[in-house]
Design an enzyme around this catalytic site. Structure first.
Site, PDB file in Angstrom:
ATOM      1  N   GLY A  12     -20.601  14.161  -4.463  1.00 25.57           N
ATOM      2  CA  GLY A  12     -19.201  13.850  -4.736  1.00 25.57           C
ATOM      3  C   GLY A  12     -19.026  12.529  -5.477  1.00 25.57           C
ATOM      4  O   GLY A  12     -19.993  11.930  -5.957  1.00 25.57           O
ATOM      5  N   ASN A  37     -16.005  20.617  -2.619  1.00 25.31           N
ATOM      6  CA  ASN A  37     -14.980  19.929  -3.412  1.00 25.31           C
ATOM      7  C   ASN A  37     -15.553  19.327  -4.688  1.00 25.31           C
ATOM      8  O   ASN A  37     -14.990  18.401  -5.269  1.00 25.31           O
ATOM      9  CB  ASN A  37     -14.314  18.849  -2.545  1.00 25.31           C
ATOM     10  CG  ASN A  37     -13.042  18.318  -3.164  1.00 25.31           C
ATOM     11  OD1 ASN A  37     -12.321  19.062  -3.837  1.00 25.31           O
ATOM     12  ND2 ASN A  37     -12.765  17.045  -2.985  1.00 25.31           N
ATOM     13  N   PHE A  83     -20.599  10.846   3.895  1.00 29.48           N
ATOM     14  CA  PHE A  83     -19.384  11.021   3.092  1.00 29.48           C
ATOM     15  C   PHE A  83     -18.756  12.395   3.272  1.00 29.48           C
ATOM     16  O   PHE A  83     -17.611  12.594   2.869  1.00 29.48           O
ATOM     17  CB  PHE A  83     -19.699  10.890   1.593  1.00 29.48           C
ATOM     18  CG  PHE A  83     -20.116   9.524   1.174  1.00 29.48           C
ATOM     19  CD1 PHE A  83     -19.205   8.493   1.119  1.00 29.48           C
ATOM     20  CD2 PHE A  83     -21.431   9.267   0.816  1.00 29.48           C
ATOM     21  CE1 PHE A  83     -19.587   7.229   0.722  1.00 29.48           C
ATOM     22  CE2 PHE A  83     -21.824   8.002   0.408  1.00 29.48           C
ATOM     23  CZ  PHE A  83     -20.904   6.980   0.367  1.00 29.48           C
ATOM     24  N   SER A 127     -11.780   3.970   5.973  1.00 30.49           N
ATOM     25  CA  SER A 127     -10.744   3.734   4.968  1.00 30.49           C
ATOM     26  C   SER A 127      -9.764   2.674   5.429  1.00 30.49           C
ATOM     27  O   SER A 127      -9.497   2.529   6.639  1.00 30.49           O
ATOM     28  CB  SER A 127      -9.997   5.050   4.742  1.00 30.49           C
ATOM     29  OG  SER A 127      -8.808   4.825   4.020  1.00 30.49           O
ATOM     30  N   TYR A 152      -5.796  13.337   8.230  1.00 33.45           N
ATOM     31  CA  TYR A 152      -6.898  12.709   7.484  1.00 33.45           C
ATOM     32  C   TYR A 152      -7.156  11.300   8.020  1.00 33.45           C
ATOM     33  O   TYR A 152      -8.272  10.936   8.367  1.00 33.45           O
ATOM     34  CB  TYR A 152      -6.560  12.658   5.983  1.00 33.45           C
ATOM     35  CG  TYR A 152      -7.348  11.617   5.231  1.00 33.45           C
ATOM     36  CD1 TYR A 152      -8.660  11.870   4.833  1.00 33.45           C
ATOM     37  CD2 TYR A 152      -6.803  10.355   4.948  1.00 33.45           C
ATOM     38  CE1 TYR A 152      -9.392  10.899   4.170  1.00 33.45           C
ATOM     39  CE2 TYR A 152      -7.525   9.392   4.289  1.00 33.45           C
ATOM     40  CZ  TYR A 152      -8.819   9.656   3.901  1.00 33.45           C
ATOM     41  OH  TYR A 152      -9.544   8.690   3.261  1.00 33.45           O
ATOM     42  N   LYS A 156     -10.405   9.441  10.289  1.00 30.56           N
ATOM     43  CA  LYS A 156     -11.128   8.192   9.989  1.00 30.56           C
ATOM     44  C   LYS A 156     -11.176   7.316  11.247  1.00 30.56           C
ATOM     45  O   LYS A 156     -12.222   6.767  11.591  1.00 30.56           O
ATOM     46  CB  LYS A 156     -10.459   7.440   8.830  1.00 30.56           C
ATOM     47  CG  LYS A 156     -10.578   8.124   7.474  1.00 30.56           C
ATOM     48  CD  LYS A 156     -12.019   8.224   7.005  1.00 30.56           C
ATOM     49  CE  LYS A 156     -12.171   8.953   5.692  1.00 30.56           C
ATOM     50  NZ  LYS A 156     -13.559   9.364   5.405  1.00 30.56           N
ATOM     51  N   ASN A 186      -9.036   0.970  -2.336  1.00 33.83           N
ATOM     52  CA  ASN A 186      -8.807   2.106  -3.254  1.00 33.83           C
ATOM     53  C   ASN A 186      -9.907   2.194  -4.304  1.00 33.83           C
ATOM     54  O   ASN A 186      -9.858   1.476  -5.306  1.00 33.83           O
ATOM     55  CB  ASN A 186      -7.451   1.952  -3.939  1.00 33.83           C
ATOM     56  CG  ASN A 186      -6.290   2.236  -3.011  1.00 33.83           C
ATOM     57  OD1 ASN A 186      -6.130   1.558  -2.000  1.00 33.83           O
ATOM     58  ND2 ASN A 186      -5.501   3.233  -3.318  1.00 33.83           N
ATOM     59  N   ASN A 205      -4.298  13.749  -6.566  1.00 34.96           N
ATOM     60  CA  ASN A 205      -3.387  13.041  -5.666  1.00 34.96           C
ATOM     61  C   ASN A 205      -3.417  11.546  -5.940  1.00 34.96           C
ATOM     62  O   ASN A 205      -2.441  10.847  -5.728  1.00 34.96           O
ATOM     63  CB  ASN A 205      -3.813  13.250  -4.205  1.00 34.96           C
ATOM     64  CG  ASN A 205      -3.700  14.695  -3.785  1.00 34.96           C
ATOM     65  OD1 ASN A 205      -2.641  15.290  -3.904  1.00 34.96           O
ATOM     66  ND2 ASN A 205      -4.804  15.270  -3.315  1.00 34.96           N
ATOM     67  N   LEU A 207      -3.982   7.876  -7.902  1.00 32.53           N
ATOM     68  CA  LEU A 207      -3.343   7.296  -9.090  1.00 32.53           C
ATOM     69  C   LEU A 207      -4.217   7.336 -10.351  1.00 32.53           C
ATOM     70  O   LEU A 207      -3.767   7.818 -11.398  1.00 32.53           O
ATOM     71  CB  LEU A 207      -2.930   5.849  -8.766  1.00 32.53           C
ATOM     72  CG  LEU A 207      -2.270   5.073  -9.894  1.00 32.53           C
ATOM     73  CD1 LEU A 207      -0.994   5.756 -10.370  1.00 32.53           C
ATOM     74  CD2 LEU A 207      -1.961   3.635  -9.443  1.00 32.53           C
ATOM     75  N   ARG A 238      -1.896  -2.429  -4.064  1.00 31.78           N
ATOM     76  CA  ARG A 238      -3.148  -1.917  -3.501  1.00 31.78           C
ATOM     77  C   ARG A 238      -4.302  -2.802  -3.961  1.00 31.78           C
ATOM     78  O   ARG A 238      -4.178  -3.561  -4.920  1.00 31.78           O
ATOM     79  CB  ARG A 238      -3.427  -0.487  -4.003  1.00 31.78           C
ATOM     80  CG  ARG A 238      -2.443   0.567  -3.524  1.00 31.78           C
ATOM     81  CD  ARG A 238      -2.601   0.879  -2.042  1.00 31.78           C
ATOM     82  NE  ARG A 238      -1.702   1.937  -1.601  1.00 31.78           N
ATOM     83  CZ  ARG A 238      -0.441   1.742  -1.231  1.00 31.78           C
ATOM     84  NH1 ARG A 238       0.083   0.530  -1.246  1.00 31.78           N
ATOM     85  NH2 ARG A 238       0.303   2.766  -0.830  1.00 31.78           N
TER      86      ARG A 238
HETATM   87  C1  UD1 Z   1      -4.931   7.236  -0.412  1.00 35.75           C
HETATM   88  C2  UD1 Z   1      -5.093   7.385   1.068  1.00 35.75           C
HETATM   89  C3  UD1 Z   1      -6.318   6.595   1.482  1.00 35.75           C
HETATM   90  C4  UD1 Z   1      -7.520   7.063   0.711  1.00 35.75           C
HETATM   91  C5  UD1 Z   1      -7.232   6.868  -0.764  1.00 35.75           C
HETATM   92  C6  UD1 Z   1      -8.370   7.308  -1.643  1.00 35.75           C
HETATM   93  C7  UD1 Z   1      -3.397   7.140   2.850  1.00 35.75           C
HETATM   94  C8  UD1 Z   1      -2.046   6.630   3.177  1.00 35.75           C
HETATM   95  N1  UD1 Z   1      -3.860   6.874   1.656  1.00 35.75           N
HETATM   96  O1  UD1 Z   1      -4.591   5.865  -0.671  1.00 35.75           O
HETATM   97  O2  UD1 Z   1      -6.564   6.759   2.823  1.00 35.75           O
HETATM   98  O3  UD1 Z   1      -8.632   6.340   1.088  1.00 35.75           O
HETATM   99  O4  UD1 Z   1      -6.076   7.622  -1.090  1.00 35.75           O
HETATM  100  O5  UD1 Z   1      -8.493   8.684  -1.683  1.00 35.75           O
HETATM  101  O6  UD1 Z   1      -4.001   7.757   3.654  1.00 35.75           O
HETATM  102  N2  UD1 Z   1       0.784   6.671  -7.102  1.00 35.75           N
HETATM  103  C9  UD1 Z   1       1.749   6.950  -8.055  1.00 35.75           C
HETATM  104  N3  UD1 Z   1       1.645   8.113  -8.749  1.00 35.75           N
HETATM  105  C10 UD1 Z   1       0.660   9.026  -8.532  1.00 35.75           C
HETATM  106  C11 UD1 Z   1      -0.321   8.746  -7.552  1.00 35.75           C
HETATM  107  C12 UD1 Z   1      -0.215   7.560  -6.848  1.00 35.75           C
HETATM  108  O7  UD1 Z   1       2.655   6.153  -8.279  1.00 35.75           O
HETATM  109  O8  UD1 Z   1       0.655  10.079  -9.187  1.00 35.75           O
HETATM  110  C13 UD1 Z   1       0.844   5.396  -6.355  1.00 35.75           C
HETATM  111  C14 UD1 Z   1       0.996   5.551  -4.867  1.00 35.75           C
HETATM  112  O9  UD1 Z   1       2.349   5.602  -4.510  1.00 35.75           O
HETATM  113  C15 UD1 Z   1       0.297   4.301  -4.357  1.00 35.75           C
HETATM  114  C16 UD1 Z   1      -0.775   4.007  -5.396  1.00 35.75           C
HETATM  115  O10 UD1 Z   1      -0.377   4.737  -6.563  1.00 35.75           O
HETATM  116  O11 UD1 Z   1       1.188   3.233  -4.320  1.00 35.75           O
HETATM  117  C17 UD1 Z   1      -2.158   4.464  -5.003  1.00 35.75           C
HETATM  118  O12 UD1 Z   1      -2.081   5.834  -4.574  1.00 35.75           O
HETATM  119  P1  UD1 Z   1      -3.398   6.687  -4.280  1.00 35.75           P
HETATM  120  O13 UD1 Z   1      -4.353   6.554  -5.393  1.00 35.75           O
HETATM  121  O14 UD1 Z   1      -2.959   8.047  -3.892  1.00 35.75           O
HETATM  122  O15 UD1 Z   1      -4.059   5.934  -3.040  1.00 35.75           O
HETATM  123  P2  UD1 Z   1      -3.401   5.526  -1.635  1.00 35.75           P
HETATM  124  O16 UD1 Z   1      -2.254   6.361  -1.300  1.00 35.75           O
HETATM  125  O17 UD1 Z   1      -3.252   4.054  -1.622  1.00 35.75           O
END
Ligand code: UD1
Length: 342
Positions: A12, A37, A83, A127, A152, A156, A186, A205, A207, A238
């Site tokens: 992965g 995955n 992992f 995490s 999830y 952890k 992150n 999911n 960013l 973050r």
């Molecule tokens: C999530 C999980 C974390 C996991 C990590 C890596 C939770 C609450 N969060 O973190 O446990 O370790 O993923 O897989 O359990 N964002 C946008 N647009 C998007 C996607 C994200 O604006 O399309 C924003 C989010 O609102 C956030 C930031 O980007 O503020 C980071 O999001 P993301 O990458 O999903 O990570 P986390 O939610 O911080």
């Protein structure tokens, strides 16, 4: 003789980067992955980067006790980095049984087999999600964990506790388990070779994969979730940690365990940069470093997101002798190079 490390989930995103760093640090690595995955893209990349065609690969599910047991019979494993788990927060809310079964049973099997084969060193991939919406920032390892907001996140926390209890119960026995939990912030980016990186299935999911897929035209528009948070620019903060830096933290932790340097048989370390970056800052840094314009819009907050979280990394810096080194710009350039290479 080189020490042997089992990397479960080694095909992965993070597992493949860790495999590369372990091999370049002189470890023998055995990879186990059920490919639920991911495909073999990253494992093939690992072979190319390391020039090693002989890395043992077991296509097994760690929920299969006998399969894990067979692997430990065929290899004398000195340390395990675990992992192999599901990681989609939203899906875990919809399918809690699937998440609890997979993430807990696979880890229990790893621990039980490790114990039955004379003990082992076990590194668990935890995490920053365990901290939830922390009151005081940055968070240290002593910051209290808050109740998980998703199955999830709960797995952890539960796996951390399971490891702690197993370490305690086996201390000073012939089945001794020593454990380290690394709490990742992150993880983003890709290997500088652009041969391994994040390969999300379906709509991302997280960013950064959403950003790179938007930039390449796979997605129309990035939605930034919320610009009314109580932060300077209104978007969430973050701690984005480069995946190669993160991988090196694993090598440091395994070396600490195998070198008998642990201060306690169960230890926890935050693995981040210690620097908060807002979503908006990350998006603009991506545009700047890669010389492009990203299509994005601000939308409502995403349920379950915390306003801000970043790490106090003093403990990891001092005890592991490890520090995040790559700049966020370098990391974002590597993420883009990987996306273009795909
Ligand atoms: C999530 C999980 C974390 C996991 C990590 C890596 C939770 C609450 N969060 O973190 O446990 O370790 O993923 O897989 O359990 N964002 C946008 N647009 C998007 C996607 C994200 O604006 O399309 C924003 C989010 O609102 C956030 C930031 O980007 O503020 C980071 O999001 P993301 O990458 O999903 O990570 P986390 O939610 O911080």
């Amino acid at each position: 003789m080189a020490k042997k490390v089992l990397v479960s989930g080694g095909a992965g995103y993070i597992g493949s980067h860790v495999t590369v760093e372990l091999i370049s640090a002189g470890y023998d690595v055995v990879v186990a992955d059920n490919l639920s995955n991911c495909d073999m893209t990253c494992f093939d990349g690992v072979k190319k980067i390391t020039g090693r065609d002989d890395i043992p690969f077991y296509q097994i599910d760690c929920c299969d006790y006998d399969a894990v047991d067979t692997l430990f019979t065929e290899h004398k494993i000195d340390a395990v980095i675990h992992f192999a788990a599901f990681k989609a927060v939203g899906e875990s809310v919809a399918k809690p049984i699937k998440y609890y079964r997979n993430n807990l049973v696979s880890f229990l099997n790893i621990l039980e087999v490790s114990k039955n084969h004379g003990g082992c060193n076990v590194l668990f991939s935890s995490s920053a999600t365990v901290y939830g919406e922390a009151e005081v920032l940055p968070v240290t390892e002593q910051t209290p964990r808050l109740p998980a907001t998703s199955p999830y996140g709960n797995t952890k926390q539960m796996c951390e506790d399971i490891l702690r209890d197993v370490v305690k119960a086996t201390a000073s026995s012939s089945e001794e388990i020593r454990g380290i939990a690394l709490r990742y912030f992150n993880p983003i980016g890709a290997h500088p070779s652009a041969l391994i990186g994040e390969l999300p299935r379906g709509v991302p999911n997280n960013l950064v994969p959403f950003i790179t897929q938007t930039a390449i035209g796979k997605r129309e528009c990035l939605s930034i979730f919320g610009n009314d948070y109580p932060t300077e620019d209104g978007t969430c903060l973050r701690d984005y940690i480069d995946v190669v830096d993160l991988a090196k933290a694993h090598v440091a932790a395994v070396t600490r365990m195998l070198g008998g340097k642990m201060k306690e048989n169960y230890e926890i370390f935050n693995i981040g940069t210690g620097r908060p970056v807002s979503v908006y800052e990350l998006v603009t840094a991506f545009e700047k470093v890669n010389g492009l314009k990203l299509n994005y819009k601000f939308v409502d907050r995403r349920p379950g997101d915390v306003t801000a979280i970043w790490a106090d990394t003093t403990l990891a810096n001092e005890e592991l002798g490890w520090k995040a080194e790559r700049s966020v710009e370098e990391t974002l350039a590597s993420a883009w190079a990987w996306e273009r290479n795909l």
